[in-house]
Design a protein around this motif. Sequence first.
Motif, PDB file in Angstrom:
ATOM      1  N   ASP A  49      33.362  34.699  33.138  1.00  0.00           N
ATOM      2  CA  ASP A  49      34.337  35.126  34.107  1.00  0.00           C
ATOM      3  C   ASP A  49      33.666  35.172  35.368  1.00  0.00           C
ATOM      4  O   ASP A  49      32.298  35.856  35.709  1.00  0.00           O
ATOM      5  CB  ASP A  49      35.404  36.692  34.083  1.00  0.00           C
ATOM      6  CG  ASP A  49      36.012  36.743  35.608  1.00  0.00           C
ATOM      7  OD1 ASP A  49      36.680  36.108  36.229  1.00  0.00           O
ATOM      8  OD2 ASP A  49      36.229  38.445  35.413  1.00  0.00           O
ATOM      9  N   PRO A  50      34.210  34.079  36.172  1.00  0.00           N
ATOM     10  CA  PRO A  50      33.068  33.620  37.506  1.00  0.00           C
ATOM     11  C   PRO A  50      33.675  35.121  39.015  1.00  0.00           C
ATOM     12  O   PRO A  50      32.266  35.357  39.754  1.00  0.00           O
ATOM     13  CB  PRO A  50      33.937  32.579  38.277  1.00  0.00           C
ATOM     14  CG  PRO A  50      35.046  33.071  37.968  1.00  0.00           C
ATOM     15  CD  PRO A  50      35.054  33.165  36.307  1.00  0.00           C
ATOM     16  N   SER A  51      34.424  36.144  38.960  1.00  0.00           N
ATOM     17  CA  SER A  51      34.965  36.708  39.711  1.00  0.00           C
ATOM     18  C   SER A  51      34.032  38.266  39.716  1.00  0.00           C
ATOM     19  O   SER A  51      34.173  39.046  39.859  1.00  0.00           O
ATOM     20  CB  SER A  51      36.304  36.628  39.873  1.00  0.00           C
ATOM     21  OG  SER A  51      36.671  37.319  38.216  1.00  0.00           O
ATOM     22  N   SER A  52      32.664  38.132  38.753  1.00  0.00           N
ATOM     23  CA  SER A  52      32.209  39.541  38.054  1.00  0.00           C
ATOM     24  C   SER A  52      31.503  39.838  39.413  1.00  0.00           C
ATOM     25  O   SER A  52      31.468  41.037  39.218  1.00  0.00           O
ATOM     26  CB  SER A  52      31.828  39.635  36.742  1.00  0.00           C
ATOM     27  OG  SER A  52      30.655  37.838  37.403  1.00  0.00           O
ATOM     28  N   ASN A  53      31.311  38.514  40.200  1.00  0.00           N
ATOM     29  CA  ASN A  53      30.329  39.671  41.133  1.00  0.00           C
ATOM     30  C   ASN A  53      30.872  40.024  42.850  1.00  0.00           C
ATOM     31  O   ASN A  53      30.880  40.150  43.338  1.00  0.00           O
ATOM     32  CB  ASN A  53      29.184  38.941  41.537  1.00  0.00           C
ATOM     33  CG  ASN A  53      28.085  38.616  39.764  1.00  0.00           C
ATOM     34  OD1 ASN A  53      27.818  39.648  39.767  1.00  0.00           O
ATOM     35  ND2 ASN A  53      27.943  37.996  39.848  1.00  0.00           N
ATOM     36  N   ILE A  54      31.818  39.450  42.455  1.00  0.00           N
ATOM     37  CA  ILE A  54      33.166  39.525  43.780  1.00  0.00           C
ATOM     38  C   ILE A  54      33.553  41.504  44.266  1.00  0.00           C
ATOM     39  O   ILE A  54      33.413  41.937  43.266  1.00  0.00           O
ATOM     40  CB  ILE A  54      34.351  39.342  43.369  1.00  0.00           C
ATOM     41  CG1 ILE A  54      34.289  38.412  42.786  1.00  0.00           C
ATOM     42  CG2 ILE A  54      36.033  38.884  44.930  1.00  0.00           C
ATOM     43  CD1 ILE A  54      36.316  36.811  42.465  1.00  0.00           C
ATOM     44  N   THR A  55      32.817  41.072  45.907  1.00  0.00           N
ATOM     45  CA  THR A  55      33.113  43.020  46.240  1.00  0.00           C
ATOM     46  C   THR A  55      34.075  42.239  47.618  1.00  0.00           C
ATOM     47  O   THR A  55      33.774  41.627  48.100  1.00  0.00           O
ATOM     48  CB  THR A  55      31.891  43.143  46.503  1.00  0.00           C
ATOM     49  OG1 THR A  55      31.149  41.972  47.318  1.00  0.00           O
ATOM     50  CG2 THR A  55      30.508  42.892  45.747  1.00  0.00           C
ATOM     51  N   PHE A  56      33.907  43.082  47.681  1.00  0.00           N
ATOM     52  CA  PHE A  56      34.863  43.168  49.048  1.00  0.00           C
ATOM     53  C   PHE A  56      34.195  42.938  50.741  1.00  0.00           C
ATOM     54  O   PHE A  56      35.319  42.132  51.503  1.00  0.00           O
ATOM     55  CB  PHE A  56      35.694  44.855  49.421  1.00  0.00           C
ATOM     56  CG  PHE A  56      36.613  45.253  48.605  1.00  0.00           C
ATOM     57  CD1 PHE A  56      38.285  45.319  49.004  1.00  0.00           C
ATOM     58  CD2 PHE A  56      36.242  46.570  47.645  1.00  0.00           C
ATOM     59  CE1 PHE A  56      38.917  45.463  47.595  1.00  0.00           C
ATOM     60  CE2 PHE A  56      37.231  47.149  47.122  1.00  0.00           C
ATOM     61  CZ  PHE A  56      38.864  46.514  46.580  1.00  0.00           C
ATOM     62  N   ASP A  57      33.295  43.049  50.651  1.00  0.00           N
ATOM     63  CA  ASP A  57      32.315  41.870  51.429  1.00  0.00           C
ATOM     64  C   ASP A  57      32.022  40.802  51.933  1.00  0.00           C
ATOM     65  O   ASP A  57      31.986  40.335  52.419  1.00  0.00           O
ATOM     66  CB  ASP A  57      31.301  42.662  51.801  1.00  0.00           C
ATOM     67  CG  ASP A  57      30.485  43.736  51.944  1.00  0.00           C
ATOM     68  OD1 ASP A  57      31.736  44.402  52.840  1.00  0.00           O
ATOM     69  OD2 ASP A  57      29.659  45.152  52.156  1.00  0.00           O
ATOM     70  N   ALA A  58      32.162  40.200  50.715  1.00  0.00           N
ATOM     71  CA  ALA A  58      32.621  38.427  49.544  1.00  0.00           C
ATOM     72  C   ALA A  58      33.739  38.577  50.269  1.00  0.00           C
ATOM     73  O   ALA A  58      33.423  37.411  50.681  1.00  0.00           O
ATOM     74  CB  ALA A  58      32.358  38.598  48.136  1.00  0.00           C
ATOM     75  N   ILE A  59      34.751  39.148  49.925  1.00  0.00           N
ATOM     76  CA  ILE A  59      36.153  37.638  50.354  1.00  0.00           C
ATOM     77  C   ILE A  59      36.038  38.195  51.756  1.00  0.00           C
ATOM     78  O   ILE A  59      36.493  37.222  52.053  1.00  0.00           O
ATOM     79  CB  ILE A  59      37.269  39.528  49.591  1.00  0.00           C
ATOM     80  CG1 ILE A  59      37.338  39.520  48.161  1.00  0.00           C
ATOM     81  CG2 ILE A  59      37.971  38.743  50.207  1.00  0.00           C
ATOM     82  CD1 ILE A  59      38.208  39.998  47.794  1.00  0.00           C
TER      83      ILE A  59
END
Length: 1550
Positions: free
Chosen positions: A36-46
Amino acid sequence: MSGLNQPLTEGKEDLAKPLVPSPDNQDLKLSQPANDPSSNITFDAIKNSIDKAFKYNKQEFSFECKHIKISAKHHLLIGVSNDKGMIALKSIDGSQIERQEKTNLNSISCIRLNKDETKLYLGTCDGKIGIYEFPSLNPETFDILDVGESKIIFDVVHKDIYAYDSYKKTLNLVNEDRENREVSIIFDIPGGQYVRVSPDDEFVAISTDEFVTVYSKSMKWKEFVYKIKKTKDEIEECNDDEGIEDSNESEENEESDDYSESYNESYSENYNRSYGDSENSKGSEENNDEQSDEDEENEENEENEENEENEENEENEESEYYEDDDSDDGIVQKKCEIEFCNKSNKIGISYLNVIEVWNLTTDKLEKSLKLNTESDITSFKFSEDDSLLAAVGVDHSINIWDLTSDSDLPKFLNYPVKEFDKDTPLKTPMFFDLEIDENRNLLYTHALNSKFSFQWKGIFIDKIVYPDSNFNKQFQRCIVSNTQGHLLITDIENYKIRIWDIESTELIKTIDLDKAPKELTFGEENEEFLYVCTEGQINIYSGLDYKFVRLITCSSIKEIYVLRTWGSFILIGGQGTKVFVLNQNGNVEKEILGYSETVSGMKVCNEILITGDKLGKVFIHNLKTWAEYAILNEHNKMIRTIEVIPNDDTIITVGHDNKCILWSITDKNYIKQKILDHEIDSCYLSKDKITLMLSTNEGDIYVYNLPSLDLLMTLKYKGSMQRFAMDKDEKYLLVSNSNGVFRTLSPVSLNNPLILDKNINIPRLRKFLNKKGQPNYDSWIIAPYMVNSLHYYAENDSKKELKIAMTSGSYFLNSLMGTPLKIALDKSCIDTAGAILSQLKKRIKDNKYALETLPNEICNLNSMGFKGLDELYSECLAQIPQSQLQNLPIFCSESESLPKIYYGPSMTITSENFFKNKPVQGTVKLSFLISTLRLNLEIGSGESIEFLTSLLNCSNTEIFKTKFIQTILNDKWRRICWIHYLNGVISIIYLISLSVYIVQKDFLYLQIALGSNILLFLYEILQVIIDPIEYWKDFWNYIDITRAGFYFAYFYFAYIESQEKTTTTGQTPANNQYDYSWILIVVSILSSLRGITLFSLSSSTRYMVSLLGQVIKDIISFAVIVFYSILSFAFIKMAFSGPTTSDSDGGIGNLIVGAYFEATGGGDSSQSGFILFLVIMNSIFNVIIMMNLLISILASTYEKVSNDAEAEDLIELTEMIIEAEQLYFFNRGIKNKTFLQVCEEYTPPEIVSELDLKKKYKTVKSQIIALKQRNARLYKNCSEKFESLTQKHIETQGIIENNKKDVLRELKSSGVELKKEVQKHIKKDPNVEVGKRFAKGLEQSFECLNGHLLGIKFNDYNVCKICRNDIDDETTLSCDICNFSMCSSCVNFYSKNARKKSDITCSKKHMLLHINDLNKYLEKNGNSKNLTCRFCNEIANTKAFCCIPCLFVLCLKCDEAYRKCKDNKNNNLKCHKSHKLIWRHSELYKQSLRLNCSECPKQMLGSGFFNCIECQFNLCLSCVEDRLSEVKQDDPAVDKEKQVDDKEAKEIEA
């Protein structure tokens, strides 16, 4: 797009477990999903991703540029200077250094590219047009055209240049051909601002301050004239002028610079940038559901008011951005810009902050679009397919409208945000030019006379075209080499395979074949080989360099349509009814039968083979055994593509029957389906399993959210025979269709964030993400993260805002970061999570799938025991829709066992789910229910046990009273109760055998009990093995193990004793019996205790077991107090008795026992003295007080358990179900989520008592009263404000009326004085005598174009409005009102040619002048030749009537026809309803100058007709003449009627 839900792949994957439990133990396994490439997604990253994507990219030229132009073909941005004649070329992506070219032109006023972008045209302010070859800008081929003497504004599509000469105020046609170069005037038009040529080169449009005129090249005249709307002040000023002067024509505008006028001071000072009226913020909707708590409703109302105030504050904050600027007046101007649509016959016209889109075919206004701000529009453009319209305002706001939508609000809005874009180099208002690079989804804005251009991301479909890709795509295959980064497409017509590099778009290789390729695929995951299937052959190439490896000939199959590999096997299908399994040498190893048509689709996923045939059947086989597992029948046409969702028991198939279907492999049935309008040929499932993309043969790609199959967006490529692929990293979407091969940024790429919303407001979204803006903007979704405002509210524990957002309809999504509920639970935001549950419950009525995201968090919710969770479960069983009831039985016989339960993959209920055969009609009415919660309730599955355990841990025991939970538990108990019944039977045998043994001491019964004990002990050992940790958490398990151990010990001693007895005297010594008899006592006690649990098997006694346990638990503290009391009295008595109490009398032990019996009412009354007093006190305290207290405790416990008997019964039942399910350890890995379907006997709705109705009535009444009071306050406030505004309006109107009267009086007096001064001046003019002599030479009077009589005047300098020549020191005829002058030559020409007049005027009521040689005259004056007659469309090149200023031509034939019509009025000049036809001309036209004759198909521009207004009937002169020719001239009735008509005509003239 309501109810978007979570992917079907949630949960931990267990690849060691089979996907489907099959009868023959076939291990059907799916492949492991990618990391899953989205495991490190955060609200700040978005947030950073959105800022990076939608903030402008500033590009700076080396000098100030006046204009910019985009060359999408050459990837160049072109800028030109204002005064230096410099050209700058910049690469769009910034990869090349800026290139500059110095021209020998003066100040450049206009820049254009031709349609194929091979020539660059530069207009100058001194009347020239320079032409460069582009992009070379070769000075040797540079050419200059002389068009006029002043600023040139022009446009060009192919070769013909349409240029406006600002000096002569004419629109000219320029032929750039060196041999036939000429400049001819099309028509006069003062104050030209913009010139546009339609993409089909058929129309030319020019705008002024007052009009937009569209010229038809084929009809050679004006076709459409649009009067530009004025502002309110200008309209009032115009009305005042009409009161003074009988004319609505304004004075001609003076020439001004195209881009350099300034706004007046009032506009600049009062400039306001407000979004309040046009923002697409939904606001909070009033909750229609009845609230249980009045305070909660009032709280919500306060929240709504608070958010409305917040929204107003936010709007005020936004307006501050440009108000705070301390800039001077911007270099901008109010101008009317025009643009033609690219594909349709429409034109866009902008004025102020409005764009109107007119249909030139129907002459109707189709759209009126307003800029989202109050600022003026400076530039706008249509997209290539005319579906979108982009515009920029003076405040640098980008607005994009969707012209296919019914909404007039912008679909997209962006502008620099003050808080975040501090590097903005410009201050607004300014004039901005706009260019679109649609193929890259980019917009460019350039500030007038600045160095800066700004690149913005738009909402277009970026389509990078691959070279040499426009070939026949019939039956094509389109695949991607993930290892090489190449795109491969088959060319069946030319027997080729074309290979492009995905990143560079370069065509790197072409593979030539002997036959047409029918299938193209990489077999292995490492893509070692490329397989190309032709007729009866498999060509194998290297996957690295595409070199030929070997050829496999397949004699068993003629046409191969699909090929896949599995290990060392090659699986092929095609013509025929078989799938062949080949080895690497091409030998057939296996034939898979069962097909009835051509195999058209195939998917291999580890041990699963999924195929589809031409009839739409889907087959599933186990590759280990080659056995058929299932046949799925729902499609009815060819299956083309198959996808598999790993670890979720789901496959996806698409076919030419326009269907996309999601299937459950376990249930061998479909879950959901989506039906499109066209054939679906290919699909793609994203790596995160959230997004599904479908491609139709008509060029559309639909992007859906899984598993709800809700449409997120549509990508329109508008090509047939379309297929697509995705690159390895999902960065690019690669589309191949009849129009070519395109590369588009993938909508599922994390590097390409997209905003999904009906009205996208980027600045407001950026403020929201940066926590700078106010809430209540909740309609957006950020893809591919699939997050919206609910996720942020959950993250920040914003309960109020979240409730408002969900009430207003925000989507509850499962994003890459989880659902809002999961986020709230992870953050321990209990109140926010409770608000989410409350709102989800309300959505079930309108959306049965509203709870589909809940199963992933349901266990956490149960464990936390939320208040209101029981209400949520109450909504989890819903009545099925009426549409499904038609196919279900209504009644059944009494012999049927009800209720019936079925677990299905979808909410679709069929009769076969409950009845094997059609049910016999009876008297029992049926009711069908469906669960709205999709759970894994498979017996023994890990998810099922986890769910049941969470129910036990739930502090809200009311959930056990809900029908949903009761149905689940009762059905589970029905299926696994045999385990406990069997265990109970063994336990009963054990207890009976043990009891008989205790009584009779018969060793046989002890042996029988031993057998039962061994079975029970093995049951305990099995539980320990299955789950050792959970086993030791249960108190009863300790008793079971202890009991079994002591029993085995006792049996050992008993067995030894029995052996000794048989070898000796046969009699057991008493002392041996006494040595281990205590073990039997322990076994008896433990067995008796454990036997109590057997009563749990019966529902009638189950709650009593709970009652017993609860009583013991509740009296523990009481027992301690009683024991303390008894012990105290015993010690007091002993202290009083003294040391005389001997051990022989029992000592302290006897005293304690005595105190106990005294407490229970058995005291010794023979005592005396203090001892008697102690006995009495002991009796009072323990008997009267403590015993009554015990009775009270027991009564309270009984009442509590009795009230919760239903819940306690089910809690006990749940524990037994969990214990039994633990034994199904082989089902732990099953992840089969299903919907619960229930068929039960119909129960009439509960009749609400009158008392309950009264209570509800009072509650509703109080709520209504509160709302009325609130509304009354609001109404009072609004009324006061309205009255205040009304009073101010009345006062203002009075002031305006007074001022208006004063102005009128002043104007009238000034007009009289001015008239006297003019007459006085004329009398004193020394040239009056000359004028008189000049006037005597004229045989008639002349009028200006507006009907004013011309006077004789001496002009120092002027321009003749007829021939456009200069008038220097000459006495001419002039109109001082209109600034109209005629030179002496034109006066003589008019005088000479005005003898012969026509009764017809032009469409503007100007006189038509008779000219003997029209072409010669036009050529002499520089006008276009070969003009057509406006009444018959025939070319009039010799004698004709003509209005010189309007170039309105009347041929002699039509003039004669009109005279005949006028002189021969008769009954034939009537419409089809016998209404009399009247000649009408100018009054027929408004915007459009095009009308059709009602009898002949001729279309006229500016022509007059004999007309019937009532019937909208038009008769042209040719048709009237034909009618008259049919009338007999000697008819006396006609003559009589003619005399009557002549008489009437004379009376009318009189």
